[in-house]
Design an enzyme around this catalytic site. Structure first.
Site, mmCIF file in Angstrom:
data_model
loop_
_atom_site.group_PDB
_atom_site.id
_atom_site.type_symbol
_atom_site.label_atom_id
_atom_site.label_comp_id
_atom_site.label_asym_id
_atom_site.label_seq_id
_atom_site.Cartn_x
_atom_site.Cartn_y
_atom_site.Cartn_z
ATOM 1 N N HIS A 24 -5.450 8.397 -1.729
ATOM 2 C CA HIS A 24 -5.068 7.055 -2.213
ATOM 3 C C HIS A 24 -6.259 6.092 -2.083
ATOM 4 O O HIS A 24 -6.538 5.308 -2.987
ATOM 5 C CB HIS A 24 -3.906 6.483 -1.393
ATOM 6 N N LYS A 35 14.529 7.529 -1.410
ATOM 7 C CA LYS A 35 13.676 8.666 -1.058
ATOM 8 C C LYS A 35 13.685 8.944 0.446
ATOM 9 O O LYS A 35 13.017 9.866 0.907
ATOM 10 C CB LYS A 35 12.233 8.391 -1.508
HETATM 11 P P1 ADP Z 1 4.910 8.040 -5.746
HETATM 12 O O1 ADP Z 1 6.117 8.274 -4.902
HETATM 13 O O2 ADP Z 1 5.035 6.831 -6.626
HETATM 14 O O3 ADP Z 1 4.369 9.253 -6.481
HETATM 15 P P2 ADP Z 1 2.673 8.334 -3.943
HETATM 16 O O4 ADP Z 1 2.366 7.468 -2.770
HETATM 17 O O5 ADP Z 1 2.998 9.763 -3.665
HETATM 18 O O6 ADP Z 1 3.824 7.569 -4.690
HETATM 19 O O7 ADP Z 1 1.474 8.294 -4.965
HETATM 20 C C1 ADP Z 1 1.049 7.115 -5.577
HETATM 21 C C2 ADP Z 1 0.020 7.434 -6.631
HETATM 22 O O8 ADP Z 1 -1.140 7.980 -6.018
HETATM 23 C C3 ADP Z 1 0.456 8.481 -7.658
HETATM 24 O O9 ADP Z 1 -0.107 8.146 -8.906
HETATM 25 C C4 ADP Z 1 -0.141 9.757 -7.137
HETATM 26 O O10 ADP Z 1 -0.400 10.677 -8.196
HETATM 27 C C5 ADP Z 1 -1.436 9.242 -6.559
HETATM 28 N N1 ADP Z 1 -1.958 10.115 -5.505
HETATM 29 C C6 ADP Z 1 -1.321 10.598 -4.426
HETATM 30 N N2 ADP Z 1 -2.128 11.392 -3.692
HETATM 31 C C7 ADP Z 1 -3.322 11.398 -4.337
HETATM 32 C C8 ADP Z 1 -4.576 12.059 -4.118
HETATM 33 N N3 ADP Z 1 -4.766 12.884 -3.101
HETATM 34 N N4 ADP Z 1 -5.552 11.824 -5.003
HETATM 35 C C9 ADP Z 1 -5.362 11.018 -6.063
HETATM 36 N N5 ADP Z 1 -4.221 10.390 -6.346
HETATM 37 C C10 ADP Z 1 -3.214 10.576 -5.502
#
Ligand code: ADP
Length: 162
Positions: free
Chosen positions: A18, A42
């Site tokens: 992130h 969730k």
């Molecule tokens: P959500 O529940 O909305 O998917 P997340 O916190 O899991 O929320 O992810 C938020 C965003 O960050 C999403 O677009 C996800 O694809 C992206 N994301 C999560 N982990 C990574 C990572 N390791 N590298 C790049 N993007 C990521």
């Protein structure tokens, strides 16, 4: 006028993947609003105040980055903030279908912004909050994958549940 982008997600918890995306987005827009979704359906591992605190500690001091909580429709939030884009991270093909569907549904609701997909450094392409939670719950190491504050909180949580 300032060009703001929203980076929405659960951030349960925030990972270095992130943070990589936030850093890349920071170079493209004047302001990045990291929008942490409440997401009670969730059943998050960390509470909303905890998830916000981890993000504040990790990126709160970076110029042009703001961390906020949000609930409800993302498209309404984008309108309220007068943002020009929504940022999402794309790790692998497996992310694509869901992200594509969401982006087009959001466009149907509000055609005034674009969804921008960014790829993280390849070392983070296998990284997800759910994997980090799972590994740490089972006593594995997550150093280097999450900010230090998150690592400590995960260890504490694993001990409490042991
Ligand atoms: P959500 O529940 O909305 O998917 P997340 O916190 O899991 O929320 O992810 C938020 C965003 O960050 C999403 O677009 C996800 O694809 C992206 N994301 C999560 N982990 C990574 C990572 N390791 N590298 C790049 N993007 C990521």
């Amino acid at each position: 006028m300032k060009r703001a982008a929203i980076y929405p997600g659960s951030f349960d918890p925030v990972t270095n993947g992130h943070l990589d995306i936030i850093e890349r987005a920071r170079h493209l827009f004047d302001e990045i609003i990291v929008a942490v979704s409440e997401n009670p359906s969730k059943r998050p591992y960390f509470s909303l105040p905890e998830r916000l605190r981890f993000l504040h500690q990790a990126v709160g001091a970076r110029p042009g980055v703001r961390v906020e909580a949000f609930s409800g429709l993302l498209t309404d939030y984008v309108k309220k903030k007068k943002a020009v884009a929504v940022i999402r991270g794309l790790r692998a093909v497996s992310d694509f279908e869901y992200e594509f569907q969401m982006a087009l549904m959001n466009r149907r609701q509000n055609n005034r912004f674009e969804t921008v997909f960014l790829m993280p450094d390849e070392k983070y392409t296998y990284l997800s909050s759910s994997l980090v939670r799972e590994v740490s719950r089972l006593g594995g190491r997550v150093r280097g994958l999450v900010p230090t504050g998150v690592e400590k909180a995960l260890q504490q949580r694993a001990q409490d549940h042991a």
